[in-house]
Design an enzyme around this catalytic site. Structure first.
Site, PDB file in Angstrom:
ATOM      1  N   LYS A  80      -2.426 -63.334 -73.004  1.00 59.99           N
ATOM      2  CA  LYS A  80      -1.698 -63.597 -74.259  1.00 59.99           C
ATOM      3  C   LYS A  80      -0.639 -62.511 -74.467  1.00 59.99           C
ATOM      4  CE  LYS A  80      -2.732 -64.693 -79.133  1.00 59.99           C
ATOM      5  NZ  LYS A  80      -3.796 -64.832 -80.156  1.00 59.99           N
ATOM      6  N   SER A 155      -4.033 -69.297 -82.569  1.00 56.72           N
ATOM      7  CA  SER A 155      -2.742 -68.835 -82.134  1.00 56.72           C
ATOM      8  C   SER A 155      -2.609 -68.657 -80.613  1.00 56.72           C
ATOM      9  CB  SER A 155      -2.429 -67.490 -82.797  1.00 56.72           C
ATOM     10  OG  SER A 155      -3.352 -66.512 -82.377  1.00 56.72           O
ATOM     11  N   SER A 179      -8.576 -67.957 -83.285  1.00 59.28           N
ATOM     12  CA  SER A 179      -7.487 -68.174 -82.321  1.00 59.28           C
ATOM     13  C   SER A 179      -7.884 -68.316 -80.863  1.00 59.28           C
ATOM     14  CB  SER A 179      -6.472 -67.050 -82.426  1.00 59.28           C
ATOM     15  OG  SER A 179      -5.654 -67.281 -83.527  1.00 59.28           O
TER      16      SER A 179
HETATM   17  N1  GLN Z   1      -5.387 -69.487 -87.749  1.00 61.75           N
HETATM   18  C1  GLN Z   1      -5.806 -68.231 -88.258  1.00 61.75           C
HETATM   19  C2  GLN Z   1      -4.681 -67.526 -88.963  1.00 61.75           C
HETATM   20  O1  GLN Z   1      -3.586 -68.029 -88.916  1.00 61.75           O
HETATM   21  C3  GLN Z   1      -6.418 -67.385 -87.162  1.00 61.75           C
HETATM   22  C4  GLN Z   1      -5.451 -66.613 -86.390  1.00 61.75           C
HETATM   23  C5  GLN Z   1      -6.089 -65.765 -85.308  1.00 61.75           C
HETATM   24  O2  GLN Z   1      -7.279 -65.838 -85.041  1.00 61.75           O
HETATM   25  N2  GLN Z   1      -5.269 -64.910 -84.735  1.00 61.75           N
HETATM   26  O3  GLN Z   1      -4.877 -66.515 -89.561  1.00 61.75           O
END
Ligand code: GLN
Length: 479
Positions: A80, A155, A179
């Site tokens: 990532k 994400s 994410s």
């Molecule tokens: N979808 C969640 C957010 O937008 C989780 C994001 C993540 O785990 N980085 O905060």
């Protein structure tokens, strides 16, 4: 030997590499040719590294000499874009980091390099990991390989799509509120969010420092376990990492007790197919010899509200460092304040700016107690609920991973609340700091496509081993 990428796992690739059926270079070439074919459409990778074959040659030297061979030696992985690898571009899919090169290795990158893994490239993501669809990337959305009109989740959507399109054997992502697990469920993969503090955050671009953790995407539970084993451990460079002997399972139970919070797991907003699938998953667990027990987690319904106060608060202070001066790109204004305003106003995307504004608001004098203070208090209640359930002899709590299969690109971008609701099942584990895993649990037939679904298991602090054992049972039962 023709390499069957679709059915390859880390375990089987390792066996082939050590037997000499194919070399690490041939394996890397096979992945590069798939990436070449598919990445322009899927947009899983922001960059494919130009030294992949050299890395593979290094791995081949070790394999040939039978020296320092680790199960990850020669295994092609995707990383990532918020995890640092020394000397390489890193950007968290944000314009504000254009031109930034990592000056050191994240601890996870160092460990994987030592094991001899091959890094294929860096993957697309929601900007600074804020989002659940990979549509918040400054470099365009990633598409779901199972249906390119749909999102891969987020994400870490680029990492999930990379593995799912057979463009990497496994990948690393980060999980702050889901994410890793949600994109794993949308793309038909196993995704592990380890215990908070079990994997070092050194070299991970911070989003919510009390919630962030790095973890693997893989095709099987066993593969996810292999990567977790390689990356976890106490690290002097991250004072929140926990020592090996503070946790771990001493003896595995003969009969696994799986707790189901029915009201929550089958609550409002759950897609019909996801609900049916979840009920079937419970039957599979019973058939696999697990005891199913209804459990009460009375405060779990407040997890999402508590998370969406805590996360903007932490985000607003963590991204304060991106001011155009210390890292990456700069938009020059008339004076220093002008630099800040232009750089942050133009180079941060909409969602990042939204969270900075929300975060500074909930932390501001006069509102702090009403919002941030309360969210943190609720967090302790959620933790206590989980502790009580695990202390009563329950080995894992099960829920769906996401309320629906992958949604359409553009479907939720106009309504941030709808996007936040995606995280309903995943945020409790982050808020409580406990490990959780998403495992493929079936498919939904929609628009003549088979869209993957996932089931999530959560265990007590440090009990990843239980997740792996239950996960393998579930995997076998599903066939
Ligand atoms: N979808 C969640 C957010 O937008 C989780 C994001 C993540 O785990 N980085 O905060």
């Amino acid at each position: 030997m023709k390499i069957d990428l679709h059915n390859l796992t880390i375990t089987s690739a390792h066996a082939h590499l050590t037997k000499g059926d194919f070399t690490a270079r041939e394996l890397a070439e096979a992945y590069l040719s798939i990436i070449e074919k598919k990445n322009h459409e899927i947009n899983a990778y922001l960059e494919v590294f130009d030294d992949v074959l050299e890395q593979a040659d290094e791995a081949d030297k070790r394999l040939k000499a039978k020296k320092d061979v680790h199960v990850l030696t020669g295994i092609p992985l995707a990383m990532k874009d918020n995890i640092l690898i020394k000397g390489r571009r890193a950007g968290a899919a944000s314009k504000i980091l254009e031109g930034y090169y990592a000056t050191y290795d994240a601890t996870v990158s160092r460990k994987l390099k030592e094991a001899g893994a091959v890094f294929l490239g860096r993957t697309n993501m929601d900007e600074f990991a804020m989002g659940g669809s990979t549509e918040n990337s400054a470099y365009g959305p990633t598409k779901n390989p199972h249906d390119t009109s749909r999102v891969p989740g987020g994400s870490s959507g680029g990492s999930a799509a990379a593995v799912s399109m057979n463009g990497a054997l496994a990948a690393l992502g980060s999980d702050t509120g889901g994410s890793i697990r949600q994109p794993a469920s949308f793309c038909g993969l196993v995704g592990l969010k380890p215990t908070y503090g079990s994997v070092s955050r050194y070299g991970l671009m911070a989003m919510g420092s009390s919630l962030d953790v790095i973890g693997p995407f893989a095709k099987t539970v066993e593969d996810a376990q292999i990567i977790f084993d390689a990356i976890h451990g106490k690290d002097p460079l991250d004072s929140t990492t926990i020592s090996e002997n503070t946790y771990g399972v001493k003896t595995l139970p003969k009969k696994f007790v799986v707790g189901v919070p029915y009201d929550f797991a089958l609550g409002e907003g759950l897609h019909k197919t996801s609900a049916e699938n979840f009920k079937k998953n419970i039957q599979h667990l019973e058939a696999a010899g697990c005891e199913i027990r209804e459990v009460a987690l009375p405060n779990i319904k407040y997890s999402l509200a508590s998370y969406y106060i805590i996360i903007p608060a932490e985000v607003s202070s963590n991204v304060a460092r991106y001011d155009g001066v210390k890292f990456g790109a700069l938009e020059e204004g008339k004076d220093l304040l002008g630099d800040y305003l232009l750089t942050r106003g133009r180079l941060f995307g909409k969602e990042v700016r939204r969270r900075i504004i929300l975060g500074t608001y909930v932390l501001s004098a006069g509102y702090y107690d009403a919002y941030y203070g309360k969210a943190v208090a609720v967090r302790s209640l959620i933790r206590a609920d989980f502790k009580k359930v695990f202390d009563s002899g329950v080995h894992a709590v099960v829920t769906p991973t996401a309320p629906s299969p992958a949604f359409k690109i553009g479907e939720k971008t106009g309504d941030p609340l709808q996007m936040y609701l995606e995280d309903i099942f995943t945020v409790p584990a982050n808020v409580a700091g406990i490990p959780a895993i998403s495992i493929p649990s079936g498919t939904a037939d929609i628009d003549s496509k088979k869209l993957p679904l996932g089931v999530q298991f959560m265990a007590a602090h440090g009990q990843e081993q239980l997740l792996f054992e239950i996960g393998k049972k579930f995997e076998k039962m599903r066939g």
